[in-house]
Design a protein around this motif. Structure first.
Motif, PDB file in Angstrom:
ATOM      1  N   UNK A  37      -0.872  45.093  94.862  1.00  0.00           N
ATOM      2  CA  UNK A  37      -2.202  44.585  94.618  1.00  0.00           C
ATOM      3  C   UNK A  37      -2.522  43.773  95.841  1.00  0.00           C
ATOM      4  N   UNK A  38      -1.554  42.715  96.254  1.00  0.00           N
ATOM      5  CA  UNK A  38      -1.826  41.821  97.299  1.00  0.00           C
ATOM      6  C   UNK A  38      -1.797  42.796  98.732  1.00  0.00           C
ATOM      7  N   UNK A  39      -1.166  43.798  98.684  1.00  0.00           N
ATOM      8  CA  UNK A  39      -1.416  44.387 100.057  1.00  0.00           C
ATOM      9  C   UNK A  39      -2.627  45.399 100.003  1.00  0.00           C
ATOM     10  N   UNK A  40      -2.965  45.759  99.001  1.00  0.00           N
ATOM     11  CA  UNK A  40      -4.335  46.707  98.990  1.00  0.00           C
ATOM     12  C   UNK A  40      -5.483  45.804  99.314  1.00  0.00           C
ATOM     13  N   UNK A  41      -5.382  44.573  98.588  1.00  0.00           N
ATOM     14  CA  UNK A  41      -6.512  43.550  98.751  1.00  0.00           C
ATOM     15  C   UNK A  41      -6.603  43.241 100.223  1.00  0.00           C
ATOM     16  N   UNK A  42      -5.492  42.750 100.768  1.00  0.00           N
ATOM     17  CA  UNK A  42      -5.709  41.747 101.888  1.00  0.00           C
ATOM     18  C   UNK A  42      -5.355  42.749 103.403  1.00  0.00           C
ATOM     19  N   UNK A  43      -4.444  43.856 103.220  1.00  0.00           N
ATOM     20  CA  UNK A  43      -4.269  44.556 104.526  1.00  0.00           C
ATOM     21  C   UNK A  43      -4.936  45.970 104.311  1.00  0.00           C
ATOM     22  N   UNK A  44      -4.852  46.595 102.978  1.00  0.00           N
ATOM     23  CA  UNK A  44      -5.460  48.012 103.015  1.00  0.00           C
ATOM     24  C   UNK A  44      -7.118  47.770 102.767  1.00  0.00           C
ATOM     25  N   UNK A  45      -7.654  46.653 102.609  1.00  0.00           N
ATOM     26  CA  UNK A  45      -9.081  46.558 102.572  1.00  0.00           C
ATOM     27  C   UNK A  45      -9.452  45.452 103.290  1.00  0.00           C
ATOM     28  N   UNK A  46      -9.433  44.201 103.586  1.00  0.00           N
ATOM     29  CA  UNK A  46      -9.813  43.069 104.107  1.00  0.00           C
ATOM     30  C   UNK A  46      -9.651  43.512 105.684  1.00  0.00           C
TER      31      UNK A  46
END
Length: 304
Positions: free
Chosen positions: A224-233
């Motif tokens: 989830x952290x990866x999706x939010x920070x790297x995959x989105x932001x």
């Protein structure tokens, strides 16, 4: 535009697209292995990324995050970008995966370069040049080979998957074209931050962020952290920042490295071997990058 600026724009869009591809695979893991809801993940990734990006812009202090709200025209553009562009491309892609599969969703979304090129051709009343046409054909062909292994009959499309996949293509085209005037006035940090936050708030009326289903674990937390920070932001920031240096058509076509990164991650993480069709698709996308890197830059013709 200087050669160095073009290279910067090309690298930014490639990095952003690669992070999209990787995060898509991670999200698929959350959906299939951890029973996460696509609606919950969309709401959380938009709200969290939007807040973090705006907080960063506020603390950094080199941009006024409230300037974007001082003009009715700018506010209207921001709302359109947030709902149709940011939220639209996020949810429609995950919905296409939910009702179909990642292969069909990705293929349908990559109709967006064709939509962008057609729109620009209509605006300028000019036919796309041979380099743009060649690049688009190669990108579409490469995506096809990577996702389908060269066999179109292996794709099954439900009506809902088709609807959301086509919607994703239109949302991606809108996302590429619409915010250029916003970016010129307010900067990508503020535009992306507000776009994500507004899109997340709007979607929260449809699916509340606290309405969660799934299985928490150490791996799912990191996912989830990866999706939010790297995959989105970071991914969306890189993509929109690239529009300052390269044309929308180029950005839309170059973003086809997304399935390329997803394919390599499948090999490294899921140990799925790549056959000849996938490697052929890889070559097509590499040639796309080379062609667009050598294409002469033209002044922006799109104003909203």
């Amino acid at each position: 535009m200087k050669f160095q600026s073009r290279i910067k724009g090309i690298m930014l869009v490639i990095i952003g697209a690669m992070l999209w591809g990787i995060s898509g695979t991670v999200a698929q893991y959350l959906f299939q292995k951890k029973d996460f809801s696509p609606e919950w993940l969309v709401a959380i990734r938009l709200l969290a990324s939007g807040l973090i990006l705006l907080l960063y812009a506020f603390i950094k202090g080199n941009q006024d995050i409230w300037t974007i709200w001082r003009s009715k025209h700018t506010i209207l553009n921001l709302i359109l970008f947030s709902i149709i562009g940011m939220l639209g491309v996020q949810y429609s892609y995950f919905a296409a995966i939910k009702y179909g599969n990642a292969a069909t969703a990705t293929i349908l979304q990559y109709l967006s370069p064709v939509l962008v090129t057609c729109y620009l051709a209509i605006c300028t009343k000019k036919v796309p040049n041979s380099q743009e046409i060649t690049a688009i054909i190669l990108a579409m062909l490469g995506t096809f080979f990577i996702i389908t292994k060269g066999n179109i009959y292996s794709i099954s499309i439900s009506k809902l998957a088709l609807f959301w996949g086509i919607s994703s293509a239109f949302a991606a085209a809108f996302y590429t074209l619409q915010p250029r005037s916003l970016l010129a006035k307010c900067g990508s940090t503020v535009v992306v931050g507000w776009g994500m936050l507004i899109g997340g708030i709007a979607f929260s009326f449809i699916h509340q962020p606290w309405d969660f289903t799934g299985k928490w674990s150490i791996t799912s937390i990191f996912a989830v952290i990866f999706v939010v920070l790297f995959g989105t932001l970071i991914a969306f920031y890189c993509y929109l920042e690239s529009l300052k240096y390269i044309q929308p058509t180029e950005a839309s076509v170059l973003s086809s490295v997304e399935p390329l990164s997803a394919a390599f991650l499948s090999v490294l993480w899921l140990h799925i071997p790549l056959g000849m069709p996938q490697w052929l698709g890889t070559a097509c996308i590499i040639f796309t990058v080379a062609i667009l890197s050598c294409t002469k830059n033209k002044e922006s013709i799109v104003e909203f």
